[in-house]
Structure formats: C-alpha cells, structure tokens
Motif scaffolding. Structure first.
Motif, PDB file in Angstrom:
ATOM      1  N   MET A  37       0.735  -1.055   0.018  1.00  0.00           N
ATOM      2  CA  MET A  37       0.004   0.001  -0.209  1.00  0.00           C
ATOM      3  C   MET A  37       0.788   1.130   0.057  1.00  0.00           C
ATOM      4  O   MET A  37       2.015   1.378   0.608  1.00  0.00           O
ATOM      5  N   GLN A  38       0.431   2.297  -0.767  1.00  0.00           N
ATOM      6  CA  GLN A  38       1.327   3.746  -0.846  1.00  0.00           C
ATOM      7  C   GLN A  38       0.432   4.728  -0.546  1.00  0.00           C
ATOM      8  O   GLN A  38       0.413   5.561   0.417  1.00  0.00           O
ATOM      9  N   CYS A  39      -0.736   4.923  -1.445  1.00  0.00           N
ATOM     10  CA  CYS A  39      -1.558   6.304  -1.076  1.00  0.00           C
ATOM     11  C   CYS A  39      -2.683   5.917  -0.404  1.00  0.00           C
ATOM     12  O   CYS A  39      -2.927   7.089   0.368  1.00  0.00           O
ATOM     13  N   GLY A  40      -3.200   4.995  -0.126  1.00  0.00           N
ATOM     14  CA  GLY A  40      -4.404   4.646   1.025  1.00  0.00           C
ATOM     15  C   GLY A  40      -5.589   5.124   0.376  1.00  0.00           C
ATOM     16  O   GLY A  40      -6.791   4.937   1.189  1.00  0.00           O
ATOM     17  N   GLY A  67      -6.772   4.495  -3.111  1.00  0.00           N
ATOM     18  CA  GLY A  67      -7.246   4.042  -4.223  1.00  0.00           C
ATOM     19  C   GLY A  67      -6.733   4.813  -5.580  1.00  0.00           C
ATOM     20  O   GLY A  67      -7.349   4.415  -6.684  1.00  0.00           O
ATOM     21  N   LYS A  68      -5.524   5.340  -5.412  1.00  0.00           N
ATOM     22  CA  LYS A  68      -5.069   6.185  -6.694  1.00  0.00           C
ATOM     23  C   LYS A  68      -3.736   5.560  -7.242  1.00  0.00           C
ATOM     24  O   LYS A  68      -3.628   5.741  -8.538  1.00  0.00           O
ATOM     25  N   CYS A  69      -2.977   5.089  -6.354  1.00  0.00           N
ATOM     26  CA  CYS A  69      -1.678   4.819  -7.037  1.00  0.00           C
ATOM     27  C   CYS A  69      -1.514   3.249  -7.507  1.00  0.00           C
ATOM     28  O   CYS A  69      -0.807   2.885  -8.577  1.00  0.00           O
ATOM     29  N   GLY A  70      -2.764   2.250  -7.387  1.00  0.00           N
ATOM     30  CA  GLY A  70      -2.892   1.156  -7.923  1.00  0.00           C
ATOM     31  C   GLY A  70      -1.915   0.178  -7.437  1.00  0.00           C
ATOM     32  O   GLY A  70      -1.707  -1.058  -7.991  1.00  0.00           O
ATOM     33  N   ARG A  71      -0.960   0.447  -6.179  1.00  0.00           N
ATOM     34  CA  ARG A  71      -0.318  -0.523  -5.787  1.00  0.00           C
ATOM     35  C   ARG A  71      -0.831  -1.900  -5.007  1.00  0.00           C
ATOM     36  O   ARG A  71      -0.294  -2.787  -4.885  1.00  0.00           O
ATOM     37  N   CYS A  72      -2.123  -1.552  -4.687  1.00  0.00           N
ATOM     38  CA  CYS A  72      -2.642  -2.627  -3.589  1.00  0.00           C
ATOM     39  C   CYS A  72      -3.701  -3.341  -4.475  1.00  0.00           C
ATOM     40  O   CYS A  72      -4.599  -4.061  -3.660  1.00  0.00           O
ATOM     41  N   TYR A 126      -9.367  -2.910  -4.461  1.00  0.00           N
ATOM     42  CA  TYR A 126      -8.235  -2.117  -3.656  1.00  0.00           C
ATOM     43  C   TYR A 126      -8.199  -2.672  -2.191  1.00  0.00           C
ATOM     44  O   TYR A 126      -9.218  -2.342  -1.546  1.00  0.00           O
ATOM     45  N   CYS A 166      -6.811  -0.944   0.064  1.00  0.00           N
ATOM     46  CA  CYS A 166      -6.622   0.138   0.707  1.00  0.00           C
ATOM     47  C   CYS A 166      -8.143   0.524   1.091  1.00  0.00           C
ATOM     48  O   CYS A 166      -8.792   1.386   1.705  1.00  0.00           O
TER      49      CYS A 166
END
Ligand code: FES
Length: 279
Positions: A243-246, A248-253, A259, A261
């Motif tokens: 997780m990075q942005c928390g 739903g924007k960065c697409g990491r999770c 998502y 997050c």
C-alpha cells in the motif's frame, strides 16, 4: 471508505504527532504511542483500520492501528527495512506525521452475539489486538473469546503483558499460546499454530474466526478451519500489503477489481475466493 474516514476533513493531510511512549515488545518490534498537538488521538479509528505514518526525510508506510484511546493511538512496528529501522531509532518527544484512517474495519456489529476465535502469529497480532480490545470494552455484546497466538519463541511473543497477564483474566476468555521453539523461560505449548488449532477442535457453531499472520500460517489455518467445519463467510482475515497512497489512486494494492486500501484490508474468506489468485 468507512463512515469515520469520510467524517475526517482530509485523510491525505498528515498531522504532526508526538511520540509519547515507546515499548520494546521484542528484539525487532516496538510499539509507539502517539498524540497530536492538542493531546488527542489524531483521528477516530475503528478496529482493523490503517494509517500512514511518515518520518520526515525518510519516508512513509501504512500500518494498522493496534490500539487507541481518547488521547492517543498505538502502532506496533516490526523492523523490516530502512524506514522501520529509522522508526526504531525514534525517541519519546520526537515528531512523526500521521494520516488516515484508511480502509474498512473488522465487522464489529455483525460479530455481536457470536463466539470469537482470534488466530494470529508474530506481528499479525497487531491489527487483531484492536478488535480484541474493542470486544473487551463491550464484553457482554459478544460470546466466548478464544485467542490462539504463535511466535517463533518466548522472546518473540509481542504484547506479552496482554497475552500473559491482562487478557487471561477477562471473563469467558481463553488464551492458547504456542511457540515454534521451546526454551527454559517458556513452560507452555511448543509447536506450530495450524496443528495446535486443530488439536483444540473449536466448534464452528455460532463462532467467527478472525486471522492475521504470516501468509504460510494463514494459508494452513484456513485449511484447518475449513476442515473443522467453519463456513467461508465466518472466516475473516486482514491483508496489509503493497500500500502506498491509501485512497485507491496509486494502484499498488489492487487484486483484480479490488483495492485493499479501499475494499479491505478486512475480507471474509468468501470474498477472498472471488479474487484472482494473486495472494
Ligand atoms: S494504496 Fe494506492 S491504490 Fe491502494
């Protein structure tokens, strides 16, 4: 996003917080208690929710909140890399940034009236502890509590004060603690969590299982719970990964269309089975 997260003005804005207590849980886990400039917890948070902790000049990462009260919240952090190593050097009085809360939460309302079987390993007790503490605050709303916890050794048990002193004294509560490797300072059970869980043979009747721990342990415990007759909808786990942005924007999770997050980190096994097998 949860109702609580919506009520907070801007979950992307870190609040400057002060570390007011540090507890060394094990050689590589510390619990940090933080408060904001007004001496309050920085935001309201429900059991299982996450927050982003930032350390100026080093970075930020998502952690679950393991406990909160009116004037503080606590994060248990395991040393796993550069940021967490730097966080372990923090002292009382130092400043960190906190933003959140993020994600959904454990089904605290739906779980009422049920017996609860908490299963965790290692630092996986951190998010589960927030639910356990909540249940103790509203003790009569829930049935019997069983807490199965495993660590590599006695020295690796986190939250020893809760596990060995506070929680065993709570009404209708049983602790089942096991360590992988015995030692002279441990008189309890020795062995891995999944077989210990099966040995205890908990009835699935009117009982929810809540799990968090190392993926291999969770995998095996899920199989054990299915063998014991637990329905997928009554098995709840929490995922904390990538997780990075928390928000739903960065697409990491993302896993498939979900998502972690936003839609998680808490999922039932029934929900997890509908996701692509990326876990
Ligand atoms: S953490 Fe960025 S999309 Fe979930």
């Amino acid at each position: 996003m949860s109702e609580i997260a919506k009520k907070n003005t801007n979950p992307l804005l870190p609040q400057l917080c002060k570390v007011i207590n540090i507890k060394e849980e094990t050689a590589d886990v510390k619990t940090f208690r933080v408060t904001n400039a007004k001496g309050h917890k920085p935001f309201a948070v429900l059991p299982g929710q996450l927050c982003m902790l930032s350390y100026l000049g080093v970075g930020e990462a998502m952690f679950s909140v393991t406990a909160s009260e009116e004037s503080w919240l606590e994060l248990a952090i395991k040393k796993t890399g550069l940021l967490t190593e730097a966080l372990h050097e923090l002292n009382i009085g130092d400043t960190v940034g906190l933003r959140g809360p993020y994600g959904n939460h454990f089904p605290i309302e739906e779980a009422k009236g049920n017996h609860l079987l908490f299963i965790s390993g290692g630092i996986g007790l951190a998010p589960v502890r927030s639910f356990i503490r909540y249940v103790f605050e509203q003790r009569t709303a829930y049935g019997d509590i069983d807490i199965v916890y495993g660590a590599r050794s006695y020295d690796d048990l986190v939250f020893k004060e809760d596990l060995l002193e506070n929680w065993p004294q709570k009404p209708h509560t049983k602790l089942h603690i096991t360590v992988d490797k015995g030692s002279t300072n441990w008189q309890g059970h020795v062995g891995f969590v999944p077989p210990y869980l099966e040995e205890r043979a908990f009835s699935p009747e009117n009982r929810l299982a809540i799990l968090c721990g190392p993926p291999i342990m969770i995998d095996m415990c899920l199989q054990s719970l299915s063998k014991m007759g637990f329905a997928d909808k009554n098995i709840i786990t929490t995922l904390e990964m990538r997780m990075q942005c928390g928000i739903g924007k960065c697409g990491r999770c993302n896993i498939g269309s979900k998502y972690i997050c936003l839609d998680g980190p808490v999922f039932t096994l029934e929900e997890l089975r509908q996701l692509p097998q990326e876990l």
